[in-house]
Design a protein around this motif. Structure first.
Motif, PDB file in Angstrom:
ATOM      1  N   VAL A 197      24.404  25.706 -45.669  1.00  0.00           N
ATOM      2  CA  VAL A 197      25.101  24.519 -45.152  1.00  0.00           C
ATOM      3  C   VAL A 197      25.841  23.186 -46.246  1.00  0.00           C
ATOM      4  N   VAL A 198      26.574  23.251 -46.218  1.00  0.00           N
ATOM      5  CA  VAL A 198      26.573  21.790 -47.286  1.00  0.00           C
ATOM      6  C   VAL A 198      27.464  20.881 -46.121  1.00  0.00           C
ATOM      7  N   MET A 199      27.326  20.047 -45.375  1.00  0.00           N
ATOM      8  CA  MET A 199      27.808  19.100 -43.903  1.00  0.00           C
ATOM      9  C   MET A 199      28.603  18.270 -44.673  1.00  0.00           C
ATOM     10  N   THR A 200      29.754  18.248 -44.420  1.00  0.00           N
ATOM     11  CA  THR A 200      30.696  17.372 -44.812  1.00  0.00           C
ATOM     12  C   THR A 200      31.126  16.133 -43.983  1.00  0.00           C
ATOM     13  N   ASP A 201      31.980  14.667 -43.933  1.00  0.00           N
ATOM     14  CA  ASP A 201      32.105  14.014 -43.152  1.00  0.00           C
ATOM     15  C   ASP A 201      33.237  13.889 -42.469  1.00  0.00           C
ATOM     16  N   PRO A 202      32.956  14.764 -41.082  1.00  0.00           N
ATOM     17  CA  PRO A 202      31.812  14.414 -40.766  1.00  0.00           C
ATOM     18  C   PRO A 202      31.712  15.411 -40.176  1.00  0.00           C
ATOM     19  N   THR A 203      30.165  15.663 -39.555  1.00  0.00           N
ATOM     20  CA  THR A 203      30.044  17.014 -38.726  1.00  0.00           C
ATOM     21  C   THR A 203      29.059  16.541 -37.918  1.00  0.00           C
ATOM     22  N   THR A 204      29.320  16.813 -36.792  1.00  0.00           N
ATOM     23  CA  THR A 204      29.064  16.156 -34.661  1.00  0.00           C
ATOM     24  C   THR A 204      29.099  16.887 -34.100  1.00  0.00           C
ATOM     25  N   GLY A 205      28.968  16.527 -32.285  1.00  0.00           N
ATOM     26  CA  GLY A 205      28.819  17.310 -31.571  1.00  0.00           C
ATOM     27  C   GLY A 205      27.579  18.950 -31.800  1.00  0.00           C
ATOM     28  N   GLY A 206      28.442  19.768 -30.817  1.00  0.00           N
ATOM     29  CA  GLY A 206      27.967  20.991 -31.166  1.00  0.00           C
ATOM     30  C   GLY A 206      27.965  21.819 -32.508  1.00  0.00           C
ATOM     31  N   VAL A 207      28.795  22.258 -33.653  1.00  0.00           N
ATOM     32  CA  VAL A 207      28.405  22.062 -34.685  1.00  0.00           C
ATOM     33  C   VAL A 207      27.127  21.422 -34.987  1.00  0.00           C
ATOM     34  N   THR A 208      26.902  20.423 -34.917  1.00  0.00           N
ATOM     35  CA  THR A 208      25.731  19.688 -36.056  1.00  0.00           C
ATOM     36  C   THR A 208      24.780  20.577 -34.377  1.00  0.00           C
ATOM     37  N   ALA A 209      24.766  20.514 -33.335  1.00  0.00           N
ATOM     38  CA  ALA A 209      23.624  21.168 -32.642  1.00  0.00           C
ATOM     39  C   ALA A 209      23.346  22.550 -32.219  1.00  0.00           C
ATOM     40  N   SER A 210      24.020  23.745 -33.867  1.00  0.00           N
ATOM     41  CA  SER A 210      24.636  24.637 -33.550  1.00  0.00           C
ATOM     42  C   SER A 210      23.877  24.954 -35.640  1.00  0.00           C
ATOM     43  N   TYR A 211      25.248  25.556 -35.837  1.00  0.00           N
ATOM     44  CA  TYR A 211      24.973  26.684 -37.035  1.00  0.00           C
ATOM     45  C   TYR A 211      24.915  25.379 -38.206  1.00  0.00           C
TER      46      TYR A 211
END
Length: 285
Positions: A197-211
């Motif tokens: 996983v490469v998290m970029t701006d922004p990564t929030t909500g249900g996406v953060t809470a899952s994959y």
């Protein structure tokens, strides 16, 4: 486009200015300075003055990371559109139509087969510019198809996240994508393949809470906003002031939620190194 240019373009007897003239400069969202668009492109869409990483979409991301000539995009999956016949100030079907008119993709997640410095991968990229990268049926289905393609090819799946959370216009159907993508990741693990996983701006909500938080290796770009709820909501809930830089990638790295924060100019080499290590370890096992 300015009001003056809008009027100019509406008048048939007035010569139209070339569209390229409007794109010569870009105002950095980090420092507010004006930067030549060409210079920004050559610097991988990173501000040369303050190092702010601008948001980029799938086409640019594929071009930056995948070896030349190796990119083969997967077709966008077809899913039921507007299953709830949702309407707020505007019909959901109209919002989709408007978003698609401005983008090459049918929704907010695109996949491609390719290689990174010779290491074969399937890569998914979320586009925040498409309805805030929100996760609905199409994003969930695209994620699953990307994982299935990685399993079929026997290669890692690399996902670049950029999302405001679940897509409210699809209600419970959007929330169902959280467990669905989690099951897909388990399928990848059962096949013995890495999930990066490469998290970029922004990564929030249900996406953060899952994959977004289930990677074998968790990487983020500098100063990316990463979290579930917004800072203001958290402060109002706990009635305390949050620390400086809270929910930024460097803060999360210091507190053990990330494995590394990597500058965009170093990302290609770092991904190749991580993928090479993980796949060699799998082969040795």
């Amino acid at each position: 486009m300015s009001w003056l240019n809008s009027v100019r373009n509406a008048l048939s007897f007035v010569s139209k200015k070339p569209a390229s003239e409007e794109n010569l400069w870009h105002k950095c969202k980090g420092c507010g300075q004006m930067v030549f668009t060409k210079e920004l492109e050559e610097n991988l869409y990173v501000c040369p003055k303050c190092d702010h990483h601008e948001r980029i979409g799938p086409r640019v991301r594929f071009a930056q990371l995948l070896d030349e000539g190796s990119c083969n995009e997967l077709p966008s999956p077809k899913v039921p559109e507007d299953p709830l016949k949702f309407r707020d100030s505007k019909r959901y079907a109209d919002r989709l139509k408007s978003a698609r008119a401005d983008h090459a993709d049918r929704d907010a997640l695109a996949n491609a087969r390719g290689s990174i410095l010779g290491n074969r991968v399937v890569m998914g990229v979320q586009d925040f510019a498409f309805m805030g990268g929100s996760m609905g049926l199409a994003v969930g289905e695209a994620f699953v198809r990307g994982v299935e393609a990685a399993i079929a090819d026997g290669v890692p799946y690399v996902i670049f996240t950029a999302a405001g959370g679940a897509r409210m216009q699809e209600g419970i159907l959007s929330l169902m994508q959280m467990p669905r993508t989690t099951v897909a990741i388990e399928m990848l693990h059962d096949a013995g393949l890495p999930y990066i996983v490469v998290m970029t701006d922004p990564t929030t909500g249900g996406v953060t809470a899952s994959y977004a938080m289930l990677g074998d290796v968790q990487i983020a770009e500098p100063n990316a906003l990463i979290g579930f709820a917004g800072q203001r909501v958290i402060e109002q809930t706990i009635r305390e002031k949050l620390p400086e830089g809270f929910q930024r990638s460097e803060y999360l790295l210091d507190h053990g939620m990330l494995d590394m924060v990597v500058h965009r100019r170093d990302l290609r080499e770092r991904l190749a190194s991580v993928i090479g290590y993980l796949t060699q370890s799998k082969a040795a096992a």
